[in-house]
Design a protein around this motif. Structure first.
Motif, PDB file in Angstrom:
ATOM      1  N   LEU A  94       0.867  -1.173   0.000  1.00 33.68           N
ATOM      2  CA  LEU A  94       0.000   0.000   0.000  1.00 33.68           C
ATOM      3  C   LEU A  94       0.907   1.226   0.000  1.00 33.68           C
ATOM      4  N   GLN A  95       0.856   1.995  -1.085  1.00 29.79           N
ATOM      5  CA  GLN A  95       1.758   3.130  -1.261  1.00 29.79           C
ATOM      6  C   GLN A  95       0.982   4.425  -1.073  1.00 29.79           C
ATOM      7  N   LEU A  96       1.440   5.225  -0.112  1.00 26.60           N
ATOM      8  CA  LEU A  96       0.702   6.391   0.328  1.00 26.60           C
ATOM      9  C   LEU A  96       1.628   7.603   0.412  1.00 26.60           C
ATOM     10  N   ALA A  97       1.179   8.733  -0.135  1.00 23.15           N
ATOM     11  CA  ALA A  97       1.889  10.007   0.016  1.00 23.15           C
ATOM     12  C   ALA A  97       1.100  10.882   0.977  1.00 23.15           C
ATOM     13  N   ALA A  98       1.811  11.660   1.807  1.00 17.04           N
ATOM     14  CA  ALA A  98       1.154  12.506   2.806  1.00 17.04           C
ATOM     15  C   ALA A  98       1.974  13.764   3.032  1.00 17.04           C
ATOM     16  N   PRO A  99       1.350  14.844   3.502  1.00 18.09           N
ATOM     17  CA  PRO A  99       2.087  16.076   3.812  1.00 18.09           C
ATOM     18  C   PRO A  99       3.144  15.832   4.880  1.00 18.09           C
ATOM     19  N   SER A 100       4.222  16.599   4.842  1.00 17.31           N
ATOM     20  CA  SER A 100       5.364  16.355   5.725  1.00 17.31           C
ATOM     21  C   SER A 100       4.988  16.444   7.199  1.00 17.31           C
ATOM     22  N   ASP A 101       4.292  17.509   7.590  1.00 13.75           N
ATOM     23  CA  ASP A 101       3.983  17.710   9.004  1.00 13.75           C
ATOM     24  C   ASP A 101       2.927  16.725   9.478  1.00 13.75           C
ATOM     25  N   PHE A 102       1.796  16.664   8.787  1.00 14.62           N
ATOM     26  CA  PHE A 102       0.735  15.735   9.152  1.00 14.62           C
ATOM     27  C   PHE A 102       1.251  14.298   9.133  1.00 14.62           C
ATOM     28  N   GLY A 103       2.076  13.967   8.131  1.00 13.96           N
ATOM     29  CA  GLY A 103       2.578  12.603   8.007  1.00 13.96           C
ATOM     30  C   GLY A 103       3.478  12.200   9.159  1.00 13.96           C
ATOM     31  N   LEU A 126       5.447   8.009   1.525  1.00 19.36           N
ATOM     32  CA  LEU A 126       6.225   9.098   0.943  1.00 19.36           C
ATOM     33  C   LEU A 126       5.754  10.405   1.559  1.00 19.36           C
ATOM     34  N   LEU A 127       6.675  11.147   2.183  1.00 22.58           N
ATOM     35  CA  LEU A 127       6.329  12.390   2.849  1.00 22.58           C
ATOM     36  C   LEU A 127       6.864  13.581   2.071  1.00 22.58           C
ATOM     37  N   GLY A 128       6.040  14.585   1.911  1.00 18.68           N
ATOM     38  CA  GLY A 128       6.420  15.805   1.210  1.00 18.68           C
ATOM     39  C   GLY A 128       5.186  16.639   0.949  1.00 18.68           C
ATOM     40  N   ASP A 129       5.372  17.930   0.783  1.00 17.89           N
ATOM     41  CA  ASP A 129       4.233  18.832   0.601  1.00 17.89           C
ATOM     42  C   ASP A 129       3.865  19.032  -0.862  1.00 17.89           C
ATOM     43  N   GLU A 137       4.041   8.517 -10.757  1.00 17.87           N
ATOM     44  CA  GLU A 137       4.832   8.024  -9.635  1.00 17.87           C
ATOM     45  C   GLU A 137       4.194   6.784  -9.015  1.00 17.87           C
ATOM     46  N   PRO A 138       5.014   5.945  -8.347  1.00 19.03           N
ATOM     47  CA  PRO A 138       4.499   4.697  -7.748  1.00 19.03           C
ATOM     48  C   PRO A 138       3.760   4.958  -6.436  1.00 19.03           C
ATOM     49  N   VAL A 139       2.623   5.665  -6.532  1.00 21.84           N
ATOM     50  CA  VAL A 139       1.817   6.000  -5.362  1.00 21.84           C
ATOM     51  C   VAL A 139       0.374   5.598  -5.644  1.00 21.84           C
ATOM     52  N   ASP A 140      -0.245   4.890  -4.714  1.00 22.91           N
ATOM     53  CA  ASP A 140      -1.645   4.505  -4.877  1.00 22.91           C
ATOM     54  C   ASP A 140      -2.567   5.684  -4.586  1.00 22.91           C
ATOM     55  N   ILE A 141      -2.331   6.327  -3.444  1.00 23.49           N
ATOM     56  CA  ILE A 141      -3.179   7.434  -3.016  1.00 23.49           C
ATOM     57  C   ILE A 141      -2.321   8.493  -2.335  1.00 23.49           C
TER      58      ILE A 141
END
Length: 305
Positions: A94-103, A126-129, A137-141
């Motif tokens: 399960l590949q997930l990107a999220a904001p840096s601070d919230f993540g 993956l963390l980043g804004d 990119e290899p990200v599901d959501i």
């Protein structure tokens, strides 16, 4: 017997301050929403809202009942998630990107708990804004604040009631004093965030029907939201952040919310994907899980109902 959909309508109306807005969120007609609210008030034998042609506000009884309604809905959702998790084991990546601070500071422990419940799941975070290119990119959501600029992306609400709050560390306030008005922010060092090379120096607030925006200045800015939060905790200045990012710091006393009678800018958290076909069972379970945890934080939000 009190109906669950009536409770949902009541809570949504209290959060949005509008019966028609709550009806849109729940995808029902205004007439159905009005009938649900009347039915709930009749069953409780109290007025939950004081209504006029221009405003809708909670009564004292409504304020009291709101907490119980939220707890009841949350308990039902927790039970549903437990049942859903017990029906079938989920596995795989399960590949997930999220904001840096919230993540880093909010989501990370939640993901630990989610993976403990589903040990065969393999998380890739993956963390980043910057908004990831979900087509390349290899990200599901991705979990992101605000609606995506690309209208072809699918955005599902996770925390639609989230807002920004103005806050500072007690150490900073001890040295510089606490601002009593929005105009007083001109006398303070404001910590600024950049995204895509754009400096977010215009802060907007709302007090009932009145909205006020102002341009602030400060001696520090960063394109990493977590860095801006850390500066605030260290007492370097005032910060205007998503409540979901700073709720833990406020509850621990590391930050204090300022001018709470002013509602900060709406900052809804959404789950974003490229195609609805990507919304697999693990993604649906993760979204529901994060929704519940966000609701717990938003139940303690400082802005007026």
């Amino acid at each position: 017997m009190i109906r669950v959909d009536d409770l949902q309508l009541f809570v949504r109306t209290a959060q949005s301050g509008s019966l028609s807005a709550a009806a849109r969120l729940l995808d029902v007609s205004p007439a159905v929403a009005s009938a649900a609210l009347k039915r709930l008030e009749q069953q409780l034998d109290v007025r939950l809202f004081a209504r006029s042609t221009r405003s809708l506000r909670l009564t004292a009884e409504g304020e009291l009942y709101l907490g119980h309604a939220r707890q009841a809905l949350q308990s039902l959702e927790d039970g549903r998630l437990q049942l859903a998790g017990s029906k079938a084991e989920i596995s795989g990546p399960l590949q997930l990107a999220a904001p840096s601070d919230f993540g880093r500071n909010t989501l990370l422990p939640w993901l630990d708990e989610f993976q403990q419940a589903h040990p065969r799941l393999q998380l890739r975070l993956l963390l980043g804004d910057r908004l990831s290119d979900l087509f390349r990119e290899p990200v599901d959501i991705a979990l992101r604040y605000g609606a995506p600029e690309d209208s072809s992306l699918v955005a599902l609400p996770v925390a639609p009631e989230n807002r920004r709050v103005l806050c500072a560390a007690p150490a900073y306030l001890a040295r510089h004093g606490e601002p009593q008005t929005l105009e007083a922010l001109a006398e303070h060092n404001c910590l600024l965030y950049m995204l895509g090379g754009r400096l977010h120096e215009h802060w907007r607030f709302q007090d009932g029907r009145r909205e006020q925006g102002l341009t602030v200045t400060g001696d520090r800015s960063s394109d990493d939201a977590d860095v801006v939060r850390r500066w605030a905790v260290a007492g370097r200045g005032l910060v205007y952040k998503s409540w979901l990012d700073v709720a833990g710091d406020v509850q621990a006393g590391r930050l204090k919310v300022l001018l709470p009678h002013w509602r900060g800018e709406a900052t809804p958290l959404n789950l974003i994907c490229a195609h609805r076909a990507q919304l697999s069972r693990p993604l649906h379970l993760l979204r529901a899980f994060v929704q519940v945890r966000c609701a717990e934080l938003l139940a303690r939000a400082p802005w007026p109902a």
